[in-house]
Write a protein that holds these residues in place. Structure first.
Motif, PDB file in Angstrom:
ATOM      1  N   THR A  14      24.663 -48.582 -77.986  1.00 39.33           N
ATOM      2  CA  THR A  14      24.616 -47.235 -78.796  1.00 39.33           C
ATOM      3  C   THR A  14      23.430 -47.211 -79.664  1.00 39.33           C
ATOM      4  O   THR A  14      22.516 -46.343 -79.901  1.00 39.33           O
ATOM      5  CB  THR A  14      25.907 -46.914 -79.346  1.00 39.33           C
TER       6      THR A  14
ATOM      7  N   ALA B 126      33.606 -42.468 -71.918  1.00 36.72           N
ATOM      8  CA  ALA B 126      33.905 -43.629 -72.276  1.00 36.72           C
ATOM      9  C   ALA B 126      34.614 -44.567 -71.172  1.00 36.72           C
ATOM     10  O   ALA B 126      34.340 -45.649 -71.059  1.00 36.72           O
ATOM     11  CB  ALA B 126      34.904 -43.669 -73.566  1.00 36.72           C
TER      12      ALA B 126
ATOM     13  N   ALA C 246      33.972 -36.983 -74.208  1.00 32.93           N
ATOM     14  CA  ALA C 246      33.581 -38.351 -74.832  1.00 32.93           C
ATOM     15  C   ALA C 246      34.600 -39.334 -74.327  1.00 32.93           C
ATOM     16  O   ALA C 246      34.221 -40.166 -73.789  1.00 32.93           O
ATOM     17  CB  ALA C 246      33.998 -38.410 -76.276  1.00 32.93           C
ATOM     18  N   TRP C 247      35.972 -39.181 -73.888  1.00 38.15           N
ATOM     19  CA  TRP C 247      36.913 -40.023 -73.405  1.00 38.15           C
ATOM     20  C   TRP C 247      36.409 -40.322 -71.987  1.00 38.15           C
ATOM     21  O   TRP C 247      36.358 -41.311 -71.582  1.00 38.15           O
ATOM     22  CB  TRP C 247      38.145 -39.549 -73.592  1.00 38.15           C
TER      23      TRP C 247
ATOM     24  N   PRO D  16      26.301 -43.260 -74.106  1.00 40.12           N
ATOM     25  CA  PRO D  16      26.694 -43.859 -75.557  1.00 40.12           C
ATOM     26  C   PRO D  16      26.454 -43.224 -76.543  1.00 40.12           C
ATOM     27  O   PRO D  16      27.505 -42.906 -77.200  1.00 40.12           O
ATOM     28  CB  PRO D  16      25.934 -45.330 -75.761  1.00 40.12           C
TER      29      PRO D  16
ATOM     30  N   ILE E 175      28.905 -40.213 -76.463  1.00 33.64           N
ATOM     31  CA  ILE E 175      30.391 -40.609 -76.639  1.00 33.64           C
ATOM     32  C   ILE E 175      30.445 -40.528 -78.306  1.00 33.64           C
ATOM     33  O   ILE E 175      31.486 -39.880 -78.755  1.00 33.64           O
ATOM     34  CB  ILE E 175      30.594 -42.161 -75.999  1.00 33.64           C
ATOM     35  N   TYR E 176      29.388 -41.101 -78.795  1.00 32.44           N
ATOM     36  CA  TYR E 176      29.317 -41.336 -80.407  1.00 32.44           C
ATOM     37  C   TYR E 176      29.465 -40.057 -81.014  1.00 32.44           C
ATOM     38  O   TYR E 176      30.453 -39.649 -81.761  1.00 32.44           O
ATOM     39  CB  TYR E 176      28.357 -41.963 -80.944  1.00 32.44           C
TER      40      TYR E 176
ATOM     41  N   ALA F  49      32.970 -37.867 -79.685  1.00 36.32           N
ATOM     42  CA  ALA F  49      34.217 -38.518 -80.072  1.00 36.32           C
ATOM     43  C   ALA F  49      34.783 -37.997 -81.447  1.00 36.32           C
ATOM     44  O   ALA F  49      35.693 -37.862 -81.757  1.00 36.32           O
ATOM     45  CB  ALA F  49      34.316 -39.847 -79.826  1.00 36.32           C
ATOM     46  N   LEU F  50      33.758 -37.706 -82.322  1.00 33.71           N
ATOM     47  CA  LEU F  50      33.867 -37.590 -83.575  1.00 33.71           C
ATOM     48  C   LEU F  50      33.797 -36.083 -83.966  1.00 33.71           C
ATOM     49  O   LEU F  50      33.888 -35.715 -85.360  1.00 33.71           O
ATOM     50  CB  LEU F  50      33.062 -38.451 -84.656  1.00 33.71           C
TER      51      LEU F  50
ATOM     52  N   MET G 282      44.225 -47.324 -73.096  1.00 33.42           N
ATOM     53  CA  MET G 282      43.760 -45.976 -73.761  1.00 33.42           C
ATOM     54  C   MET G 282      42.712 -45.351 -73.081  1.00 33.42           C
ATOM     55  O   MET G 282      42.780 -44.019 -72.816  1.00 33.42           O
ATOM     56  CB  MET G 282      43.104 -46.468 -75.055  1.00 33.42           C
ATOM     57  N   LEU G 283      41.756 -45.949 -72.535  1.00 28.82           N
ATOM     58  CA  LEU G 283      40.703 -45.373 -71.487  1.00 28.82           C
ATOM     59  C   LEU G 283      41.238 -44.512 -70.580  1.00 28.82           C
ATOM     60  O   LEU G 283      40.816 -43.370 -70.127  1.00 28.82           O
ATOM     61  CB  LEU G 283      39.535 -46.510 -71.546  1.00 28.82           C
TER      62      LEU G 283
ATOM     63  N   ILE H 218      31.962 -45.474 -68.531  1.00 34.21           N
ATOM     64  CA  ILE H 218      30.895 -46.572 -68.822  1.00 34.21           C
ATOM     65  C   ILE H 218      31.562 -47.950 -69.142  1.00 34.21           C
ATOM     66  O   ILE H 218      30.817 -48.978 -68.650  1.00 34.21           O
ATOM     67  CB  ILE H 218      30.271 -46.298 -70.200  1.00 34.21           C
ATOM     68  N   THR H 219      32.749 -47.738 -69.285  1.00 35.17           N
ATOM     69  CA  THR H 219      33.509 -49.177 -69.653  1.00 35.17           C
ATOM     70  C   THR H 219      33.761 -49.798 -68.231  1.00 35.17           C
ATOM     71  O   THR H 219      33.611 -51.009 -67.858  1.00 35.17           O
ATOM     72  CB  THR H 219      34.972 -49.207 -70.294  1.00 35.17           C
TER      73      THR H 219
END
Lengths: 303, 324
Positions: free
Chosen positions: A231, A279, A275-276, A257, A260-261, A264-265, A57-58, A282-283
């Motif tokens: 986060t 993400a 945001a993606w 973080p 992204i929070y 993303a929303l 997904m990422l 960072i991952t």
């Protein structure tokens, strides 16, 4: 992924030995045994599938937003086009560094106290126990703590508060690994140091720390991996900011973080895209850190 | 060992002759170590004190009714923790129900069934699950898992149970959007699995091989060895590991905030949105002021007490076995 080939031949030494006698084993017992093996393999497979699906997904969503602007431009305001996440990347780096710089001396010294001075005293036992609890305490509570202690008294969100919150999360990890690693150092090494006339502090600094070096560094890397993606505590301490933060770190400090929070929303397409990308970034960084830490530890142990 | 002592020797040799170490420096080093250790103690006390202090006005205003009231009205300044407490307990309980069997399965697979060459990569995969940040789980849960869950579970199950007693209310989704208490429970389950599995695996590894071999020797199947030898041997620490997982599930914030739906209502159905203590704090804290802020801190205080009791029990259980 790795689990699949093992489904068929169960391949355990003892089970393989038992195989020729299957004929004499009652069907019910055989079924229960098969069911256990299959279910256990399925559970493991499930874990691997979830990890794979998260990474997929990422990569799929994150790579779409990758561009040079990502690393050069600050986050865009609501409704404006383009933009990058450079300020968030920098803010994350600054606060994570701050956190680890504060946590490392405190954590290593506290771990040293537990392993070298306190040992089995009542106080050391208590601290060890509370440290273990702090290790798994909800990070949101640490955020609330730093909010009441630092954000309110300093009159606003700041990168300092964020750094301190991250330091509080990192410290118990470092304390724990430092103590564990120091305990692995054989006693005769310390005795040899003492026999040369070195006082305890010298023995610790030049003998035990040196011997446990690889393990202690691993602990610091693990702590780094732990705080890099936190986060909740940053939400109440550093918050976020859509521009370059001021050099004195006061006011909201952008960080990955929380960015992204919030993004993303959000209803804006380019925000979600950023945001993606954040993400993914960072991952990958955190997974690389934890893999490095493990490899490092193995290298240290092998020596 | 040899390398170690060489290291030490090399480090000491080339330096110029060290002057006699001063006893003061030694004292200072000892004190610094002692102070750092005490700091850990102080931070924990500070967390409790500051959150309790911040939440005190809310406890004072609403009394014990704060815990039992399900009102949460910013306009009328009425706050109660009941919905958030139930949401927290329900999602954590669901996480355990789903996560514990999976964790045990993984631990058993890794220690008993997995061939040697695959053990390290498989263990690594599971451990990496633990280092994925919680916000990434939230995004995965909301954007990947929730739509699939709505389509393949919520809608069919809701259609199936509609009108039936008990299950008809428990498993009926009014709006099958994929988010809700059960979704939060599933995501939490995935998040606690690596922790519970790795502790359980360590405990199973510590069981003397002789026990296992003698069980195989009298003709037990793998299932019987696991069921009658390994699990009873490790039971106390497995419960400890589960409690650790519970502690994590209770306080987990970001992932839950993404997938629980953040509704302040008490619903009988686990498909419906709800909220947990942590998700409510994360959602409202930055805009909160006055009594709302105190109420949120009071929620934090309740979370603190609950998780710390759980974690203390967990540590005691895990520790007792390690000593024995």
């Amino acid at each position: 992924m790795d689990a699949r080939p093992n489904l068929a031949p169960a391949s355990h030494g003892a089970a393989a030995l038992a195989a020729p006698t299957w004929g004499r084993v009652r069907a019910g017992r055989r079924t229960a045994d098969r069911a256990l093996k299959i279910l256990c393999a399925l559970a493991t497979l499930l874990g691997a599938v979830v990890l794979g699906s998260i990474l997929l997904m990422l990569i799929v969503e994150g790579l779409r937003g990758f561009s040079l602007a990502l690393f050069t431009e600050p986050t865009p305001g609501p409704g404006s086009e383009g933009g990058g996440i450079a300020n968030a990347i920098l803010g994350s780096l600054v606060m994570t560094t701050l956190g680890i710089v504060v946590a490392t001396p405190v954590g290593v010294m506290a771990g040293t106290y537990l392993a070298e001075y306190g040992k089995t005293s009542k106080l050391a036992d208590l601290i060890r126990f509370l440290n273990d609890i702090l290790l798994s305490a909800p990070s949101i509570l640490i955020g609330l703590f730093v909010y009441t202690v630092m954000v309110r008294t300093m009159g606003g969100y700041s990168g300092w508060a964020g750094g301190v919150a991250l330091a509080i999360i990192a410290t118990p990890v470092i304390v724990r690994t430092t103590e564990d690693m120091l305990r692995l150092v054989p006693g005769p090494l310390r005795e040899a140091g003492a026999a040369l006339g070195a006082p305890p502090s010298l023995v610790i600094r030049h003998v035990t720390w040196r011997a446990a070096q690889a393990g202690i560094v691993t602990g610091i890397l693990l702590a780094l991996a732990r705080i890099a993606g936190e986060t909740a505590p940053l939400l109440f301490t550093a918050l976020n900011n859509n521009s370059w933060f001021s050099p004195n770190l006061m006011g909201g400090v952008a960080n990955l973080p929380v960015m992204i929070y919030q993004f993303a929303l959000s209803p804006y397409e380019n925000w979600r895209q950023l945001a993606w990308a954040g993400a993914l970034l960072i991952t990958v960084a955190i997974l690389a850190l934890s893999i490095t830490a493990r490899v490092f530890l193995r290298g240290g142990k092998a020596r | 060992m040899v390398a170690l002592s060489e290291n030490v020797a090399l480090a000491a040799a080339p330096r110029r002759a060290r002057s006699a170490p001063s006893p003061i420096a030694d004292r200072i080093f000892h004190l610094a170590a002692y102070a750092s250790a005490l700091l850990v103690l102080l931070v924990l006390a500070g967390i409790l004190a500051s959150i309790a202090y911040g939440g005190w006005p809310a406890f004072q205003t609403f009394g014990p009714g704060f815990i039992t009231s399900s009102a949460w009205n910013v306009g009328r300044e009425e706050y109660g923790a009941f919905v958030a407490i139930i949401g927290t307990l329900a999602s954590a309980a669901l996480a355990l129900v789903i996560g514990v069997p999976i964790s045990l399965g993984i631990a058993i697979y890794l220690t008993q069934l997995c061939p040697g060459w695959a053990r390290r990569p498989v263990a690594m995969t599971i451990e990496l699950l633990a280092s994925v940040p919680s916000i990434i789980y939230g995004m995965w849960g909301l954007f990947i898992f929730a739509p699939l869950f709505a389509r393949f579970v919520q809608v069919p199950v809701s259609n199936l149970v509609e009108g039936l007693p008990i299950v008809g209310t428990l498993l009926y989704a009014q709006v099958p959007s994929g988010v809700g208490v059960l979704t939060a429970g599933i995501i939490l389950a995935i998040m606690i699995v690596p922790f519970v599995a790795s502790i359980t695996r360590d405990m199973l590894d510590q069981i003397p091989t002789v026990l296992r071999e003698s069980a195989y020797g009298i003709g037990c199947t793998t299932w019987e060895v696991v069921r009658h030898v390994l699990i009873p041997q490790a039971s106390v620490s497995i419960i400890g590991a589960i409690m650790l997982g519970l502690g994590r599930a209770l306080g987990e914030t970001m992932a839950v905030t993404f997938v629980i739906g953040n509704a302040n209502r008490l619903s009988a159905s686990i498909f419906d949105p709800g909220s947990t203590i942590a998700s409510r704090i994360a959602n409202e804290f930055n805009e909160a002021d006055g009594m709302q802020l105190h109420a949120l801190l009071a929620l934090g205080c309740i979370l603190f007490v609950v998780t710390f009791i759980v974690l203390i029990i967990a540590r005691l259980l895990v520790r007792r076995v390690k000593v024995a």
